[in-house]
Write an enzyme that holds these catalytic residues in place. Structure first.
Site, PDB file in Angstrom:
ATOM      1  N   LYS A   7      -0.937  18.331 -18.589  1.00  0.00           N
ATOM      2  CA  LYS A   7      -1.930  18.779 -19.573  1.00  0.00           C
ATOM      3  C   LYS A   7      -2.351  20.221 -19.337  1.00  0.00           C
ATOM      4  CE  LYS A   7      -3.526  14.669 -21.697  1.00  0.00           C
ATOM      5  NZ  LYS A   7      -4.565  13.997 -22.434  1.00  0.00           N
ATOM      6  N   LYS A  36       7.100  11.616 -23.628  1.00  0.00           N
ATOM      7  CA  LYS A  36       6.513  10.469 -24.316  1.00  0.00           C
ATOM      8  C   LYS A  36       5.908  10.889 -25.660  1.00  0.00           C
ATOM      9  CE  LYS A  36       1.680   9.872 -23.090  1.00  0.00           C
ATOM     10  NZ  LYS A  36       1.186   9.492 -24.418  1.00  0.00           N
ATOM     11  N   LYS A  47      -0.186  11.488 -29.288  1.00  0.00           N
ATOM     12  CA  LYS A  47      -0.891  11.793 -30.530  1.00  0.00           C
ATOM     13  C   LYS A  47      -1.467  13.201 -30.547  1.00  0.00           C
ATOM     14  CE  LYS A  47      -4.687   8.904 -29.032  1.00  0.00           C
ATOM     15  NZ  LYS A  47      -5.401   9.851 -28.150  1.00  0.00           N
TER      16      LYS A  47
HETATM   17  P1  ATP Z   1      -3.111  12.076 -25.834  1.00  0.00           P
HETATM   18  O1  ATP Z   1      -1.939  12.952 -26.118  1.00  0.00           O
HETATM   19  O2  ATP Z   1      -4.360  12.500 -26.516  1.00  0.00           O
HETATM   20  O3  ATP Z   1      -3.283  11.756 -24.368  1.00  0.00           O
HETATM   21  P2  ATP Z   1      -1.896   9.509 -26.169  1.00  0.00           P
HETATM   22  O4  ATP Z   1      -0.991   9.238 -27.303  1.00  0.00           O
HETATM   23  O5  ATP Z   1      -1.295   9.681 -24.814  1.00  0.00           O
HETATM   24  O6  ATP Z   1      -2.773  10.722 -26.584  1.00  0.00           O
HETATM   25  P3  ATP Z   1      -4.089   7.958 -25.058  1.00  0.00           P
HETATM   26  O7  ATP Z   1      -5.380   7.902 -25.749  1.00  0.00           O
HETATM   27  O8  ATP Z   1      -3.939   8.835 -23.859  1.00  0.00           O
HETATM   28  O9  ATP Z   1      -2.960   8.333 -26.130  1.00  0.00           O
HETATM   29  O10 ATP Z   1      -3.670   6.486 -24.692  1.00  0.00           O
HETATM   30  C1  ATP Z   1      -4.056   5.332 -25.420  1.00  0.00           C
HETATM   31  C2  ATP Z   1      -3.227   4.153 -24.976  1.00  0.00           C
HETATM   32  O11 ATP Z   1      -1.909   4.260 -25.517  1.00  0.00           O
HETATM   33  C3  ATP Z   1      -3.031   4.060 -23.457  1.00  0.00           C
HETATM   34  O12 ATP Z   1      -3.058   2.701 -23.089  1.00  0.00           O
HETATM   35  C4  ATP Z   1      -1.661   4.654 -23.244  1.00  0.00           C
HETATM   36  O13 ATP Z   1      -1.050   4.175 -22.073  1.00  0.00           O
HETATM   37  C5  ATP Z   1      -0.931   4.212 -24.499  1.00  0.00           C
HETATM   38  N1  ATP Z   1       0.127   5.153 -24.851  1.00  0.00           N
HETATM   39  C6  ATP Z   1      -0.014   6.461 -25.154  1.00  0.00           C
HETATM   40  N2  ATP Z   1       1.162   7.014 -25.474  1.00  0.00           N
HETATM   41  C7  ATP Z   1       2.091   6.035 -25.363  1.00  0.00           C
HETATM   42  C8  ATP Z   1       3.506   5.982 -25.566  1.00  0.00           C
HETATM   43  N3  ATP Z   1       4.187   7.041 -25.948  1.00  0.00           N
HETATM   44  N4  ATP Z   1       4.117   4.807 -25.389  1.00  0.00           N
HETATM   45  C9  ATP Z   1       3.428   3.720 -25.014  1.00  0.00           C
HETATM   46  N5  ATP Z   1       2.105   3.687 -24.808  1.00  0.00           N
HETATM   47  C10 ATP Z   1       1.429   4.829 -24.975  1.00  0.00           C
HETATM   48 MG    MG Z   2      -2.551  10.186 -23.056  1.00  0.00          MG
END
Ligand code: ATP
Ligand code: MG
Length: 330
Positions: free
Chosen positions: A111, A194, A197
């Site tokens: 990050k 990965k 969002k």
């Molecule tokens: P950010 O980029 O803001 O960190 P993010 O997509 O990683 O967003 P989080 O809010 O960090 O989302 O995570 C929410 C949930 O979704 C967590 O349980 C995380 O492990 C899961 N998650 C996030 N991205 C993935 C992915 N690519 N595949 C599977 N699970 C995911």
């Molecule tokens: Mg995340």
């Protein structure tokens, strides 16, 4: 009943990754367990946020949770900032966290490379706030994607440090629960990263409230390797493997079955079918989301109700922590 806690940072919109890696599993657990799900708006502040958008997004995320099938009666769904005990416990835990432990967090490294203009202390200490989120509710199980495993480890370490200094019996030791299939959905354009969002390139993810045209386009233009065989092989065919993973979770078919179904077919066939599957899966979600977003008063009511129920528990834990560490409590 075991207690489950999980949340999402309020940034961007929920993606297929969040759905497959997290919310889809939460849904399956809602009748069997005591579940708490929160909108991590405090965590969102680790990255610059437009205040108006952050506020709007908190409603939007709440509506997305409900539209994806989380029941606000069966679960406790709330906004993190509505429960001040998160910040309060976080401070106590911060003072127990060795810098070295935080230095090891790979997500901070990722990050801080991405947000070079705002490497703030919150970005660094965010795993401690996450530990507070978990420990406040005496959660047994934390369903997370692979990317959060290290943070849960830190949380477990903190329970140990706390007990060494102040004695045992206040926190429950949480266990991560990482789903076997679809644990990690990868970026559509760069399947070695990965799906996230907060990715600034929209083509890398499918948002659960994207319109059908957009979904179709994003899936059809997903990066694939130069070969032609539809086979699950993360090393050599990261793109196709990612599409197969998504397909398998959404269709409830095994990867082996899909490989058989697509024997002799081309990447394009798979993409067309997958796009259709994703569109038809998300259509009812989007419709319900649009409906919910029209009534803010109703959303407010549901959200505050969730916060009240969460707070009863959070207060109990925090009072015991303050007592143990010698802080006067109101
Ligand atoms: P950010 O980029 O803001 O960190 P993010 O997509 O990683 O967003 P989080 O809010 O960090 O989302 O995570 C929410 C949930 O979704 C967590 O349980 C995380 O492990 C899961 N998650 C996030 N991205 C993935 C992915 N690519 N595949 C599977 N699970 C995911
Ligand atoms: Mg995340």
């Amino acid at each position: 009943k075991k207690t489950i806690l999980s949340g999402s940072t309020v940034t961007g919109d929920l993606t297929l990754g969040n759905y497959i890696g997290a919310i889809n599993n939460w849904k399956k657990m809602q009748s069997e367990y005591d579940c708490l799900y929160f909108l991590a708006n405090l965590h969102a502040l680790t990255v610059f946020q437009d205040p108006k958008i952050l506020k709007e997004r908190t409603y939007s995320f709440f509506a997305q949770y409900l539209a994806l099938g989380l029941d606000p009666q069966k679960n406790i769904i709330f906004a993190q900032s509505h429960v001040p005990e998160h910040s309060e416990l976080s401070w106590v835990l911060t003072c127990l966290t060795p810098m070295g432990n935080l230095n090891r967090m790979t997500q901070f490294k990722e990050k801080s490379e991405k947000h070079v203009k705002n490497i703030n202390a919150g970005l660094f200490t965010y795993p401690v706030l996450m530990a507070a989120d978990i420990l406040l509710y005496q959660a047994d199980i934390i369903p997370v994607g692979e990317d959060q495993k290290q943070h849960i480890e830190l949380c477990r370490d903190l329970v140990g440090y706390f007990e060494n200094r102040y004695g045992a019996g206040i926190f429950k030791m949480p266990e991560p629960h990482i789903p076997k299939s679809g644990a990690r959905v990868m970026s559509l354009q760069d399947p070695t990263k990965k799906m996230s969002k907060s990715d600034e390139n929209e083509k890398n993810f499918v948002s659960i409230i994207d319109d059908p045209k957009k979904i179709e386009k994003k899936i059809k233009s997903a990066a694939t390797d130069s070969g032609s065989e539809i086979k699950f092989d993360v090393e050599n065919k990261a793109g196709i493997s990612n599409l197969l993973t998504i397909y398998s979770v959404l269709s409830d078919k095994s990867i082996e079955q899909l490989e058989k179904d697509y024997e002799g077919k081309m990447y394009g066939h798979l993409k067309v079918d997958l796009a259709e599957l994703v569109v038809s899966t998300l259509k009812p979600v989007k419709d319900e989301y649009d409906r919910l977003m029209q009534d803010r008063t109703h959303l407010d009511k549901l959200m505050l109700d969730g916060a009240e129920r969460a707070r009863v528990r959070a207060k109990t834990t925090l009072a015991r922590v303050y007592e143990a560490v010698g802080l006067l409590h109101r």
